[in-house]
Design a protein around this motif. Structure first.
Motif, PDB file in Angstrom:
ATOM      1  N   THR A  54       0.939 -54.755  97.588  1.00 23.06           N
ATOM      2  CA  THR A  54       1.632 -53.544  98.050  1.00 23.06           C
ATOM      3  C   THR A  54       0.962 -52.335  97.393  1.00 23.06           C
ATOM      4  O   THR A  54       0.271 -52.473  96.372  1.00 23.06           O
ATOM      5  CB  THR A  54       3.124 -53.568  97.635  1.00 23.06           C
ATOM      6  OG1 THR A  54       3.184 -53.567  96.208  1.00 23.06           O
ATOM      7  CG2 THR A  54       3.841 -54.801  98.178  1.00 23.06           C
ATOM      8  N   SER A  55       1.212 -51.142  97.962  1.00 26.46           N
ATOM      9  CA  SER A  55       0.585 -49.957  97.354  1.00 26.46           C
ATOM     10  C   SER A  55       1.152 -49.719  95.956  1.00 26.46           C
ATOM     11  O   SER A  55       0.448 -49.243  95.055  1.00 26.46           O
ATOM     12  CB  SER A  55       0.756 -48.725  98.250  1.00 26.46           C
ATOM     13  OG  SER A  55       2.062 -48.665  98.708  1.00 26.46           O
ATOM     14  N   GLU A  56       2.411 -50.128  95.717  1.00 26.28           N
ATOM     15  CA  GLU A  56       2.998 -49.966  94.369  1.00 26.28           C
ATOM     16  C   GLU A  56       2.276 -50.885  93.377  1.00 26.28           C
ATOM     17  O   GLU A  56       1.992 -50.488  92.246  1.00 26.28           O
ATOM     18  CB  GLU A  56       4.496 -50.330  94.361  1.00 26.28           C
ATOM     19  CG  GLU A  56       5.401 -49.354  95.083  1.00 26.28           C
ATOM     20  CD  GLU A  56       5.288 -49.485  96.607  1.00 26.28           C
ATOM     21  OE1 GLU A  56       4.985 -50.596  97.095  1.00 26.28           O
ATOM     22  OE2 GLU A  56       5.471 -48.461  97.290  1.00 26.28           O
ATOM     23  N   GLU A  57       1.994 -52.126  93.820  1.00 22.11           N
ATOM     24  CA  GLU A  57       1.298 -53.064  92.914  1.00 22.11           C
ATOM     25  C   GLU A  57      -0.092 -52.526  92.561  1.00 22.11           C
ATOM     26  O   GLU A  57      -0.519 -52.590  91.407  1.00 22.11           O
ATOM     27  CB  GLU A  57       1.203 -54.459  93.561  1.00 22.11           C
ATOM     28  CG  GLU A  57       2.530 -55.212  93.556  1.00 22.11           C
ATOM     29  CD  GLU A  57       2.525 -56.487  94.394  1.00 22.11           C
ATOM     30  OE1 GLU A  57       3.266 -57.420  94.060  1.00 22.11           O
ATOM     31  OE2 GLU A  57       1.796 -56.547  95.423  1.00 22.11           O
ATOM     32  N   ALA A  58      -0.788 -52.001  93.570  1.00 20.18           N
ATOM     33  CA  ALA A  58      -2.130 -51.471  93.318  1.00 20.18           C
ATOM     34  C   ALA A  58      -2.052 -50.262  92.379  1.00 20.18           C
ATOM     35  O   ALA A  58      -2.847 -50.139  91.439  1.00 20.18           O
ATOM     36  CB  ALA A  58      -2.783 -51.090  94.645  1.00 20.18           C
ATOM     37  N   ARG A  59      -1.062 -49.405  92.609  1.00 19.26           N
ATOM     38  CA  ARG A  59      -0.948 -48.202  91.775  1.00 19.26           C
ATOM     39  C   ARG A  59      -0.626 -48.562  90.326  1.00 19.26           C
ATOM     40  O   ARG A  59      -1.210 -48.026  89.388  1.00 19.26           O
ATOM     41  CB  ARG A  59       0.139 -47.274  92.351  1.00 19.26           C
ATOM     42  CG  ARG A  59       0.000 -45.839  91.854  1.00 19.26           C
ATOM     43  CD  ARG A  59       0.790 -44.837  92.652  1.00 19.26           C
ATOM     44  NE  ARG A  59       2.121 -45.285  92.994  1.00 19.26           N
ATOM     45  CZ  ARG A  59       2.551 -45.448  94.237  1.00 19.26           C
ATOM     46  NH1 ARG A  59       1.785 -45.180  95.262  1.00 19.26           N
ATOM     47  NH2 ARG A  59       3.787 -45.857  94.470  1.00 19.26           N
ATOM     48  N   LEU A  60       0.282 -49.537  90.160  1.00 20.05           N
ATOM     49  CA  LEU A  60       0.661 -49.954  88.807  1.00 20.05           C
ATOM     50  C   LEU A  60      -0.556 -50.515  88.053  1.00 20.05           C
ATOM     51  O   LEU A  60      -0.753 -50.233  86.865  1.00 20.05           O
ATOM     52  CB  LEU A  60       1.757 -51.034  88.882  1.00 20.05           C
ATOM     53  CG  LEU A  60       2.416 -51.391  87.558  1.00 20.05           C
ATOM     54  CD1 LEU A  60       3.274 -50.232  87.046  1.00 20.05           C
ATOM     55  CD2 LEU A  60       3.281 -52.642  87.699  1.00 20.05           C
ATOM     56  N   ALA A  61      -1.378 -51.297  88.762  1.00 18.92           N
ATOM     57  CA  ALA A  61      -2.580 -51.860  88.126  1.00 18.92           C
ATOM     58  C   ALA A  61      -3.475 -50.719  87.644  1.00 18.92           C
ATOM     59  O   ALA A  61      -3.954 -50.739  86.501  1.00 18.92           O
ATOM     60  CB  ALA A  61      -3.316 -52.768  89.114  1.00 18.92           C
ATOM     61  N   GLU A  62      -3.683 -49.747  88.504  1.00 18.41           N
ATOM     62  CA  GLU A  62      -4.555 -48.616  88.110  1.00 18.41           C
ATOM     63  C   GLU A  62      -3.955 -47.843  86.935  1.00 18.41           C
ATOM     64  O   GLU A  62      -4.679 -47.399  86.038  1.00 18.41           O
ATOM     65  CB  GLU A  62      -4.796 -47.695  89.304  1.00 18.41           C
ATOM     66  CG  GLU A  62      -5.702 -48.343  90.346  1.00 18.41           C
ATOM     67  CD  GLU A  62      -6.274 -47.336  91.326  1.00 18.41           C
ATOM     68  OE1 GLU A  62      -7.072 -46.487  90.896  1.00 18.41           O
ATOM     69  OE2 GLU A  62      -5.895 -47.408  92.520  1.00 18.41           O
ATOM     70  N   ASP A  63      -2.618 -47.709  86.935  1.00 22.27           N
ATOM     71  CA  ASP A  63      -1.962 -47.021  85.810  1.00 22.27           C
ATOM     72  C   ASP A  63      -2.246 -47.730  84.489  1.00 22.27           C
ATOM     73  O   ASP A  63      -2.241 -47.116  83.424  1.00 22.27           O
ATOM     74  CB  ASP A  63      -0.439 -46.966  86.028  1.00 22.27           C
ATOM     75  CG  ASP A  63      -0.062 -45.983  87.123  1.00 22.27           C
ATOM     76  OD1 ASP A  63      -0.940 -45.199  87.532  1.00 22.27           O
ATOM     77  OD2 ASP A  63       1.097 -46.019  87.585  1.00 22.27           O
TER      78      ASP A  63
END
Ligand code: SAM
Length: 244
Positions: free
Chosen positions: A198-207
């Protein structure tokens, strides 16, 4: 020479085979006392051994010589992936064992389908040992407990590089982004499930400092994407192989 997996032997000059390994030696290969085999303990040791006695419950083997020979690459790779379905799980484990991945983290993701149950993880462990027998690797693949994506990306890594495959247009190619790699630091690689991250999972990884990479214009199945990432990292690290 046939290879068998054993627990590290208690005795200096004797080892016991039981369970599935005994079945393989006694009933499948119909081995006889006096024959020679190779044993490995999964922690890097390999033994030349001679069969002394073949019972129904156990086989006794004389250890003739021993050597520390893990046959692992210099680069220590952790791969985190959701399980693909059915037989493709065996394929995934077999190939990452052959390629020298040190640790596999079965992932729980929002769109993941196959459940990393306790039974499934035990099955993966058996696939891992079978692959070690076949490819002469003496250090078994570490398979951790099932881990949620959010927990994976938040794990402490110090300066260890971490990349996740994501078919986003903005992500750089893995072939460029991963290299050149130092074998000083273990590397973390992750990918999403068949349904994608999900876009949230991808964003969290980048964070948390994970870098997205793409693997080309075609969408690869989980197990193909895993092999692609591992091979790219291995080649870019130009890791010399230990062992013969
Ligand atoms: N429709 C899904 C999506 O858009 O993410 C496809 C998922 S793919 C079958 C399974 C996983 O493999 C993805 O989450 C990604 O981690 C990785 N993957 C497969 N092909 C990829 C590619 N061309 N670039 C980057 N990652 C890829």
């Amino acid at each position: 020479m046939k290879r068998f997996f054993i627990d590290p032997p208690d005795e200096v000059d004797e080892a016991l085979l039981t369970g599935g390994e005994l079945h393989h030696l006694r009933n499948v290969l119909r081995a006889r006392p006096g024959e020679h085999v190779i044993l490995f303990d999964g922690a890097g040791m390999e033994y030349d051994a001679e069969i002394v006695e073949l019972g129904k419950q156990s086989a006794t083997l004389r250890i003739l010589c021993r050597r520390l020979l893990p046959r692992m690459p210099e680069l220590s790779i952790t791969l985190a992936a959701p399980l693909p379905k059915g037989e493709r799980q065996r394929w995934l484990i077999e190939k990452i064992v052959e390629l020298g991945v040190a640790r596999f983290i079965p992932l729980i993701t929002t769109h993941g389908v196959a459940k990393p149950t306790e039974e499934a993880l035990q099955r993966l462990g058996r696939y891992g040992i079978e692959a070690c027998k076949q490819c002469r690797r003496n250090q078994i693949l570490e398979i951790t407990a099932a881990t949620a994506w959010n927990a994976l990306v938040a794990m402490p890594r110090k300066d260890e590089p971490a990349y996740f495959a994501h078919p986003a247009e903005a992500a750089p190619s893995a072939a460029v982004a991963l290299g050149p790699l130092s074998t000083t630091w273990p590397i973390w690689l992750a990918l999403g499930p068949e349904g994608g991250l999900t876009s949230e999972e991808a964003r969290l990884a980048e964070d948390h400092g994970w870098k997205p990479v793409h693997l080309g214009a075609r969408i690869l199945r989980v197990e193909t994407a895993a092999e692609y990432l591992v091979v790219a990292a291995s080649v870019l690290a130009q890791a010399p192989e230990r062992g013969d």
